[in-house]
Design a protein around this motif. Structure first.
Motif, PDB file in Angstrom:
ATOM      1  N   VAL A   1     -12.070  -0.814 -13.070  1.00 29.62           N
ATOM      2  CA  VAL A   1     -12.935  -1.994 -13.134  1.00 29.62           C
ATOM      3  C   VAL A   1     -12.268  -3.206 -12.496  1.00 29.62           C
ATOM      4  O   VAL A   1     -12.936  -4.031 -11.872  1.00 29.62           O
ATOM      5  CB  VAL A   1     -13.409  -2.280 -14.577  1.00 29.62           C
ATOM      6  CG1 VAL A   1     -12.266  -2.773 -15.448  1.00 29.62           C
ATOM      7  CG2 VAL A   1     -14.559  -3.259 -14.597  1.00 29.62           C
ATOM      8  N   GLY A   2     -10.961  -3.316 -12.605  1.00 33.65           N
ATOM      9  CA  GLY A   2     -10.248  -4.442 -12.007  1.00 33.65           C
ATOM     10  C   GLY A   2     -10.368  -4.448 -10.493  1.00 33.65           C
ATOM     11  O   GLY A   2     -10.634  -5.491  -9.879  1.00 33.65           O
ATOM     12  N   LYS A   3     -10.175  -3.275  -9.875  1.00 33.50           N
ATOM     13  CA  LYS A   3     -10.311  -3.173  -8.421  1.00 33.50           C
ATOM     14  C   LYS A   3     -11.758  -3.434  -8.002  1.00 33.50           C
ATOM     15  O   LYS A   3     -12.003  -4.058  -6.976  1.00 33.50           O
ATOM     16  CB  LYS A   3      -9.876  -1.792  -7.933  1.00 33.50           C
ATOM     17  CG  LYS A   3      -8.382  -1.590  -7.925  1.00 33.50           C
ATOM     18  CD  LYS A   3      -8.038  -0.226  -7.360  1.00 33.50           C
ATOM     19  CE  LYS A   3      -6.542   0.001  -7.354  1.00 33.50           C
ATOM     20  NZ  LYS A   3      -6.210   1.322  -6.811  1.00 33.50           N
ATOM     21  N   TRP A   4     -12.702  -2.923  -8.803  1.00 32.78           N
ATOM     22  CA  TRP A   4     -14.111  -3.127  -8.471  1.00 32.78           C
ATOM     23  C   TRP A   4     -14.461  -4.615  -8.499  1.00 32.78           C
ATOM     24  O   TRP A   4     -15.107  -5.124  -7.589  1.00 32.78           O
ATOM     25  CB  TRP A   4     -15.018  -2.336  -9.423  1.00 32.78           C
ATOM     26  CG  TRP A   4     -16.450  -2.410  -9.024  1.00 32.78           C
ATOM     27  CD1 TRP A   4     -17.122  -1.538  -8.232  1.00 32.78           C
ATOM     28  CD2 TRP A   4     -17.386  -3.439  -9.373  1.00 32.78           C
ATOM     29  NE1 TRP A   4     -18.416  -1.952  -8.065  1.00 32.78           N
ATOM     30  CE2 TRP A   4     -18.614  -3.115  -8.754  1.00 32.78           C
ATOM     31  CE3 TRP A   4     -17.317  -4.590 -10.145  1.00 32.78           C
ATOM     32  CZ2 TRP A   4     -19.739  -3.914  -8.883  1.00 32.78           C
ATOM     33  CZ3 TRP A   4     -18.450  -5.382 -10.267  1.00 32.78           C
ATOM     34  CH2 TRP A   4     -19.636  -5.042  -9.644  1.00 32.78           C
ATOM     35  N   VAL A   5     -14.026  -5.317  -9.548  1.00 31.22           N
ATOM     36  CA  VAL A   5     -14.313  -6.748  -9.668  1.00 31.22           C
ATOM     37  C   VAL A   5     -13.660  -7.514  -8.526  1.00 31.22           C
ATOM     38  O   VAL A   5     -14.284  -8.398  -7.923  1.00 31.22           O
ATOM     39  CB  VAL A   5     -13.861  -7.299 -11.043  1.00 31.22           C
ATOM     40  CG1 VAL A   5     -13.873  -8.810 -11.072  1.00 31.22           C
ATOM     41  CG2 VAL A   5     -14.728  -6.731 -12.157  1.00 31.22           C
ATOM     42  N   GLN A   6     -12.426  -7.173  -8.206  1.00 36.08           N
ATOM     43  CA  GLN A   6     -11.733  -7.848  -7.101  1.00 36.08           C
ATOM     44  C   GLN A   6     -12.483  -7.629  -5.779  1.00 36.08           C
ATOM     45  O   GLN A   6     -12.671  -8.568  -4.995  1.00 36.08           O
ATOM     46  CB  GLN A   6     -10.303  -7.342  -6.999  1.00 36.08           C
ATOM     47  CG  GLN A   6      -9.463  -8.075  -5.984  1.00 36.08           C
ATOM     48  CD  GLN A   6      -8.020  -7.593  -5.985  1.00 36.08           C
ATOM     49  OE1 GLN A   6      -7.719  -6.481  -6.415  1.00 36.08           O
ATOM     50  NE2 GLN A   6      -7.129  -8.430  -5.491  1.00 36.08           N
ATOM     51  N   ALA A   7     -12.933  -6.407  -5.538  1.00 37.71           N
ATOM     52  CA  ALA A   7     -13.672  -6.111  -4.305  1.00 37.71           C
ATOM     53  C   ALA A   7     -15.021  -6.821  -4.297  1.00 37.71           C
ATOM     54  O   ALA A   7     -15.442  -7.354  -3.262  1.00 37.71           O
ATOM     55  CB  ALA A   7     -13.853  -4.601  -4.152  1.00 37.71           C
ATOM     56  N   ALA A   8     -15.704  -6.843  -5.438  1.00 39.92           N
ATOM     57  CA  ALA A   8     -17.001  -7.522  -5.515  1.00 39.92           C
ATOM     58  C   ALA A   8     -16.831  -9.021  -5.263  1.00 39.92           C
ATOM     59  O   ALA A   8     -17.653  -9.634  -4.562  1.00 39.92           O
ATOM     60  CB  ALA A   8     -17.653  -7.271  -6.873  1.00 39.92           C
ATOM     61  N   ASN A   9     -15.789  -9.603  -5.806  1.00 41.38           N
ATOM     62  CA  ASN A   9     -15.520 -11.022  -5.566  1.00 41.38           C
ATOM     63  C   ASN A   9     -15.182 -11.282  -4.096  1.00 41.38           C
ATOM     64  O   ASN A   9     -15.604 -12.290  -3.522  1.00 41.38           O
ATOM     65  CB  ASN A   9     -14.389 -11.523  -6.462  1.00 41.38           C
ATOM     66  CG  ASN A   9     -14.819 -11.675  -7.907  1.00 41.38           C
ATOM     67  OD1 ASN A   9     -16.006 -11.802  -8.203  1.00 41.38           O
ATOM     68  ND2 ASN A   9     -13.858 -11.645  -8.807  1.00 41.38           N
ATOM     69  N   SER A  10     -14.427 -10.376  -3.494  1.00 40.97           N
ATOM     70  CA  SER A  10     -14.095 -10.512  -2.075  1.00 40.97           C
ATOM     71  C   SER A  10     -15.351 -10.422  -1.220  1.00 40.97           C
ATOM     72  O   SER A  10     -15.529 -11.209  -0.281  1.00 40.97           O
ATOM     73  CB  SER A  10     -13.109  -9.427  -1.650  1.00 40.97           C
ATOM     74  OG  SER A  10     -11.875  -9.590  -2.321  1.00 40.97           O
ATOM     75  N   LEU A  11     -16.230  -9.495  -1.548  1.00 45.41           N
ATOM     76  CA  LEU A  11     -17.486  -9.350  -0.804  1.00 45.41           C
ATOM     77  C   LEU A  11     -18.336 -10.610  -0.944  1.00 45.41           C
ATOM     78  O   LEU A  11     -18.888 -11.113   0.033  1.00 45.41           O
ATOM     79  CB  LEU A  11     -18.260  -8.126  -1.291  1.00 45.41           C
ATOM     80  CG  LEU A  11     -19.584  -7.850  -0.589  1.00 45.41           C
ATOM     81  CD1 LEU A  11     -19.365  -7.600   0.901  1.00 45.41           C
ATOM     82  CD2 LEU A  11     -20.279  -6.677  -1.244  1.00 45.41           C
TER      83      LEU A  11
END
Length: 121
Positions: free
Chosen positions: A80-90
């Motif tokens: 979930v941490g990587k997903w949130v980081q990627a979603a924020n980057s997007l």
């Protein structure tokens, strides 16, 4: 001549979209998305290299996020941490590019006809 890829790379690298084999649906779909985003921004011919690079990065992140969501739905590994980081980057990339559609510069009828007359003469 290098072999074309059939899937996106596990890690982002510039030019990944062009390295995809256009005979596969994934390549055609992602290139269509690239064109659609560029068109929303007024056309690829009006975008700087940096903007086109951000579009390519955004598409890679979008695909990666979808892959992670599919893994989650199938009970697979999900960070979930990587997903949130990627979603924020997007979100940051798309915010930087702009979320509003931009109109293309289109000549009016008189300009178009004058240009055509100039080509013929």
């Amino acid at each position: 001549m290098g072999t074309k890829q059939t899937d996106i790379p596990k890690q982002y690298r510039p030019g990944w979209l062009e390295s995809l084999d256009g005979r596969y649906g994934l390549a055609r779909e992602l290139r269509a998305r690239f064109d659609e985003v560029c068109n929303d921004l007024g056309g690829a011919d009006r975008l700087s290299y940096m903007q086109r690079s951000l579009v390519e990065r955004g598409l890679w992140l979008e695909y990666w996020l979808a892959q992670q969501e599919q893994a989650l739905s199938k009970g697979g590994d999900f960070d979930v941490g990587k997903w949130v980081q990627a979603a924020n980057s997007l979100q940051g990339i798309y915010s930087r590019l702009g979320l509003e559609r931009r109109q293309r510069d289109v000549p009016d009828l008189a300009q178009y006809l004058a240009a055509k007359a100039g080509e013929a003469g």
